[in-house]
Scaffold this active site. Structure first.
Site, PDB file in Angstrom:
ATOM      1  N   SER A   1      43.709  68.873 -14.474  1.00  0.00           N
ATOM      2  CA  SER A   1      44.518  69.457 -15.538  1.00  0.00           C
ATOM      3  C   SER A   1      44.956  68.356 -16.492  1.00  0.00           C
ATOM      4  O   SER A   1      45.641  67.406 -16.083  1.00  0.00           O
ATOM      5  CB  SER A   1      45.769  70.125 -14.966  1.00  0.00           C
ATOM      6  OG  SER A   1      46.688  70.351 -16.030  1.00  0.00           O
TER       7      SER A   1
ATOM      8  N   HIS B   1      40.556  71.547 -16.915  1.00  0.00           N
ATOM      9  CA  HIS B   1      41.552  72.618 -16.909  1.00  0.00           C
ATOM     10  C   HIS B   1      42.594  72.355 -17.996  1.00  0.00           C
ATOM     11  O   HIS B   1      43.195  71.276 -18.055  1.00  0.00           O
ATOM     12  CB  HIS B   1      42.204  72.662 -15.531  1.00  0.00           C
ATOM     13  CG  HIS B   1      43.159  73.794 -15.315  1.00  0.00           C
ATOM     14  ND1 HIS B   1      42.758  75.071 -14.979  1.00  0.00           N
ATOM     15  CD2 HIS B   1      44.512  73.840 -15.372  1.00  0.00           C
ATOM     16  CE1 HIS B   1      43.819  75.847 -14.830  1.00  0.00           C
ATOM     17  NE2 HIS B   1      44.907  75.129 -15.074  1.00  0.00           N
TER      18      HIS B   1
ATOM     19  N   ASP C   1      46.037  73.690 -19.757  1.00  0.00           N
ATOM     20  CA  ASP C   1      47.224  74.518 -19.521  1.00  0.00           C
ATOM     21  C   ASP C   1      47.938  74.838 -20.827  1.00  0.00           C
ATOM     22  O   ASP C   1      48.589  73.976 -21.416  1.00  0.00           O
ATOM     23  CB  ASP C   1      48.179  73.792 -18.573  1.00  0.00           C
ATOM     24  CG  ASP C   1      47.689  73.828 -17.140  1.00  0.00           C
ATOM     25  OD1 ASP C   1      47.403  74.931 -16.651  1.00  0.00           O
ATOM     26  OD2 ASP C   1      47.576  72.757 -16.516  1.00  0.00           O
TER      27      ASP C   1
ATOM     28  N   MET D   1      50.888  76.679 -22.662  1.00  0.00           N
ATOM     29  CA  MET D   1      52.228  77.217 -22.357  1.00  0.00           C
ATOM     30  C   MET D   1      52.971  77.513 -23.655  1.00  0.00           C
ATOM     31  O   MET D   1      52.843  76.772 -24.622  1.00  0.00           O
ATOM     32  CB  MET D   1      53.025  76.185 -21.557  1.00  0.00           C
ATOM     33  CG  MET D   1      52.332  75.735 -20.288  1.00  0.00           C
ATOM     34  SD  MET D   1      53.397  74.666 -19.317  1.00  0.00           S
ATOM     35  CE  MET D   1      52.248  74.173 -18.021  1.00  0.00           C
TER      36      MET D   1
ATOM     37  N   HIS E   1      43.825  78.015 -19.118  1.00  0.00           N
ATOM     38  CA  HIS E   1      44.819  78.782 -18.357  1.00  0.00           C
ATOM     39  C   HIS E   1      45.973  79.122 -19.287  1.00  0.00           C
ATOM     40  O   HIS E   1      46.767  78.251 -19.654  1.00  0.00           O
ATOM     41  CB  HIS E   1      45.285  77.902 -17.179  1.00  0.00           C
ATOM     42  CG  HIS E   1      46.372  78.505 -16.342  1.00  0.00           C
ATOM     43  ND1 HIS E   1      47.084  77.753 -15.430  1.00  0.00           N
ATOM     44  CD2 HIS E   1      46.865  79.766 -16.263  1.00  0.00           C
ATOM     45  CE1 HIS E   1      47.970  78.535 -14.821  1.00  0.00           C
ATOM     46  NE2 HIS E   1      47.861  79.756 -15.316  1.00  0.00           N
TER      47      HIS E   1
ATOM     48  N   MET F   1      49.428  80.470 -20.075  1.00  0.00           N
ATOM     49  CA  MET F   1      50.752  80.838 -19.550  1.00  0.00           C
ATOM     50  C   MET F   1      51.566  81.269 -20.764  1.00  0.00           C
ATOM     51  O   MET F   1      52.498  80.572 -21.197  1.00  0.00           O
ATOM     52  CB  MET F   1      51.367  79.647 -18.810  1.00  0.00           C
ATOM     53  CG  MET F   1      50.700  79.416 -17.461  1.00  0.00           C
ATOM     54  SD  MET F   1      50.922  77.747 -16.830  1.00  0.00           S
ATOM     55  CE  MET F   1      49.574  76.943 -17.688  1.00  0.00           C
TER      56      MET F   1
ATOM     57  N   MET G   1      48.380  80.706  -8.055  1.00  0.00           N
ATOM     58  CA  MET G   1      49.342  79.628  -8.348  1.00  0.00           C
ATOM     59  C   MET G   1      50.033  79.213  -7.052  1.00  0.00           C
ATOM     60  O   MET G   1      50.579  80.068  -6.340  1.00  0.00           O
ATOM     61  CB  MET G   1      50.401  80.101  -9.350  1.00  0.00           C
ATOM     62  CG  MET G   1      49.903  80.460 -10.740  1.00  0.00           C
ATOM     63  SD  MET G   1      49.005  79.157 -11.607  1.00  0.00           S
ATOM     64  CE  MET G   1      50.201  77.806 -11.604  1.00  0.00           C
TER      65      MET G   1
ATOM     66  N   GLY H   1      54.548  76.081 -15.168  1.00  0.00           N
ATOM     67  CA  GLY H   1      55.381  75.504 -16.219  1.00  0.00           C
ATOM     68  C   GLY H   1      55.332  73.994 -16.257  1.00  0.00           C
ATOM     69  O   GLY H   1      55.439  73.414 -17.327  1.00  0.00           O
ATOM     70  N   PHE H   2      55.156  73.384 -15.096  1.00  0.00           N
ATOM     71  CA  PHE H   2      55.224  71.923 -15.053  1.00  0.00           C
ATOM     72  C   PHE H   2      54.227  71.362 -14.056  1.00  0.00           C
ATOM     73  O   PHE H   2      53.955  71.996 -13.029  1.00  0.00           O
ATOM     74  CB  PHE H   2      56.635  71.469 -14.655  1.00  0.00           C
ATOM     75  CG  PHE H   2      57.690  72.000 -15.583  1.00  0.00           C
ATOM     76  CD1 PHE H   2      57.957  71.366 -16.790  1.00  0.00           C
ATOM     77  CD2 PHE H   2      58.376  73.162 -15.271  1.00  0.00           C
ATOM     78  CE1 PHE H   2      58.900  71.884 -17.668  1.00  0.00           C
ATOM     79  CE2 PHE H   2      59.327  73.694 -16.146  1.00  0.00           C
ATOM     80  CZ  PHE H   2      59.592  73.053 -17.339  1.00  0.00           C
ATOM     81  N   GLY H   3      53.726  70.166 -14.359  1.00  0.00           N
ATOM     82  CA  GLY H   3      52.916  69.438 -13.396  1.00  0.00           C
ATOM     83  C   GLY H   3      53.820  68.741 -12.394  1.00  0.00           C
ATOM     84  O   GLY H   3      55.047  68.678 -12.573  1.00  0.00           O
ATOM     85  N   GLY H   4      53.228  68.255 -11.339  1.00  0.00           N
ATOM     86  CA  GLY H   4      53.953  67.401 -10.396  1.00  0.00           C
ATOM     87  C   GLY H   4      54.912  68.108  -9.464  1.00  0.00           C
ATOM     88  O   GLY H   4      55.770  67.467  -8.851  1.00  0.00           O
TER      89      GLY H   4
ATOM     90  N   ASP I   1      45.945  76.433  -8.184  1.00  0.00           N
ATOM     91  CA  ASP I   1      46.585  75.651  -9.238  1.00  0.00           C
ATOM     92  C   ASP I   1      48.021  75.313  -8.850  1.00  0.00           C
ATOM     93  O   ASP I   1      48.865  76.210  -8.766  1.00  0.00           O
ATOM     94  CB  ASP I   1      46.554  76.453 -10.544  1.00  0.00           C
ATOM     95  CG  ASP I   1      46.949  75.621 -11.754  1.00  0.00           C
ATOM     96  OD1 ASP I   1      47.272  74.433 -11.585  1.00  0.00           O
ATOM     97  OD2 ASP I   1      46.931  76.178 -12.857  1.00  0.00           O
ATOM     98  N   GLY I   2      48.251  73.995  -8.635  1.00  0.00           N
ATOM     99  CA  GLY I   2      49.607  73.518  -8.387  1.00  0.00           C
ATOM    100  C   GLY I   2      49.737  72.784  -7.069  1.00  0.00           C
ATOM    101  O   GLY I   2      49.450  73.343  -6.014  1.00  0.00           O
ATOM    102  N   GLY I   3      50.128  71.522  -7.156  1.00  0.00           N
ATOM    103  CA  GLY I   3      50.402  70.755  -5.946  1.00  0.00           C
ATOM    104  C   GLY I   3      49.180  70.451  -5.086  1.00  0.00           C
ATOM    105  O   GLY I   3      49.329  70.183  -3.889  1.00  0.00           O
TER     106      GLY I   3
ATOM    107  N   GLY J   1      46.472  68.036 -11.323  1.00  0.00           N
ATOM    108  CA  GLY J   1      46.953  67.243 -12.444  1.00  0.00           C
ATOM    109  C   GLY J   1      47.407  65.883 -11.975  1.00  0.00           C
ATOM    110  O   GLY J   1      46.675  64.884 -12.051  1.00  0.00           O
ATOM    111  N   SER J   2      48.621  65.829 -11.427  1.00  0.00           N
ATOM    112  CA  SER J   2      49.179  64.535 -11.051  1.00  0.00           C
ATOM    113  C   SER J   2      48.332  63.812 -10.007  1.00  0.00           C
ATOM    114  O   SER J   2      48.189  62.587 -10.067  1.00  0.00           O
ATOM    115  CB  SER J   2      50.623  64.701 -10.580  1.00  0.00           C
ATOM    116  OG  SER J   2      50.759  65.863  -9.815  1.00  0.00           O
TER     117      SER J   2
HETATM  118  C1  DX5 Z   1      51.300  74.389 -13.740  1.00  0.00           C
HETATM  119  C2  DX5 Z   1      49.911  74.201 -14.322  1.00  0.00           C
HETATM  120  C3  DX5 Z   1      49.055  73.341 -13.485  1.00  0.00           C
HETATM  121  C4  DX5 Z   1      49.562  71.948 -13.347  1.00  0.00           C
HETATM  122  C5  DX5 Z   1      49.076  71.379 -12.058  1.00  0.00           C
HETATM  123  O1  DX5 Z   1      52.032  75.218 -14.536  1.00  0.00           O
HETATM  124  O2  DX5 Z   1      49.263  75.456 -14.476  1.00  0.00           O
HETATM  125  O3  DX5 Z   1      47.697  73.358 -13.911  1.00  0.00           O
HETATM  126  O4  DX5 Z   1      49.208  71.119 -14.384  1.00  0.00           O
HETATM  127  O5  DX5 Z   1      49.667  70.137 -11.921  1.00  0.00           O
HETATM  128  P1  DX5 Z   1      49.850  69.410 -10.526  1.00  0.00           P
HETATM  129  O6  DX5 Z   1      48.474  69.239  -9.950  1.00  0.00           O
HETATM  130  O7  DX5 Z   1      50.495  68.140 -10.898  1.00  0.00           O
HETATM  131  O8  DX5 Z   1      50.692  70.319  -9.665  1.00  0.00           O
HETATM  132 ZN    ZN Z   2      46.959  75.572 -14.802  1.00  0.00          ZN
END
Ligand code: DX5
Ligand code: ZN
Length: 229
Positions: A12, A37, A39, A41, A70, A72, A141, A146-149, A176-178, A198-199
């Site tokens: 991401s 990917h 994102d 928002m 994606h 959002m 999800m 909303g946020f990475g990490g 998607d996420g974590g 992402g992170s």
């Molecule tokens: C969250 C995003 C994800 C996010 C994943 O709202 O849709 O794609 O960037 O980030 P990580 O891998 O850091 O959880």
């Molecule tokens: Zn995403």
């Protein structure tokens, strides 16, 4: 129709350097990303704001693999053509984004893209039961979007239920996420084939020093593949 169910890693770019998206996309692809990917928002459906169609069109010029967008955002329908014009290969909308997800998925395919449907952590697998013939991808999800990490929320039961529901249909299951080398095996074992990260991909690297991106992608892939299915 057969689809590729091997593990695909989709970094991401939410975790990339926002002043250098072109080179960041080139770097992750050179380092082994399968998809990119993106994102989107809107500060309304989720409490964060990223980029719109002109930025996504600019990313497209650098993406050689698959641009996985994606959304959002709510509403979705007024923007579908703009993301088709921007060059999205896959456009994913949330079940929770409005009352007419069925029509939205039809419109995404009608605009020439593959259609994805995303589920927030609080939404059950059954929400897509009547959408499977309209979807090319279901995104589960594993954080509140909303946020990475953020930390991984265990949705393995939901993934397993979706995998059973999907059966032989040519539909990807994306997580998607974590996603990290620690959580990847859990979701792969449950039936996921696309892992957004992402992170866990961008940490420790940069466009000047992209090798960590490759090591991070490799670590997630090896962890996900080292499972008994
Ligand atoms: C969250 C995003 C994800 C996010 C994943 O709202 O849709 O794609 O960037 O980030 P990580 O891998 O850091 O959880
Ligand atoms: Zn995403």
């Amino acid at each position: 129709m057969e689809i590729d169910r091997r593990i695909k890693i989709a970094p991401s770019i939410l975790s990339a350097d926002f002043a250098d998206f072109g080179r960041e996309i080139q770097a992750i692809e050179a380092q082994g990303a399968d998809w990119v990917h993106v994102d989107v928002m809107d500060g309304h459906f989720v409490p964060n704001l990223t980029f719109g169609p002109p930025a996504v069109a600019a990313f497209r010029r650098h993406v050689k693999t698959v641009m996985d967008v994606h959304l959002m955002i709510a509403p979705v329908d007024p923007y579908i053509d703009a993301y088709a014009q921007a060059g999205a290969d896959i456009l994913t909308a949330h079940v929770e984004a409005g009352p007419h997800i069925h029509r939205t998925l039809q419109a995404i395919r009608g605009a020439g893209m593959k259609a994805g449907v995303a589920l927030n952590p609080g939404t059950p697998a059954e929400a897509v039961a009547h959408l499977l013939d309209l979807a090319d991808l279901v995104c589960v999800m594993t954080v509140n979007p909303g946020f990475g990490g953020q930390s991984f929320i265990d949705m393995t039961d939901k993934i397993r239920a979706l995998r059973a529901m999907i059966g032989d249909r040519p539909i990807h299951i994306e997580i998607d996420g974590g996603v990290t080398p620690q959580t990847a095996p859990l979701v792969a074992r449950a039936g996921a084939d696309v892992l957004v990260a992402g992170s866990a991909v961008f940490k420790g690297g940069s466009v000047e020093n992209p090798a960590p991106y490759g090591m991070n992608i490799h670590a997630i892939r090896v962890a996900a593949e080292s499972i008994e299915v």
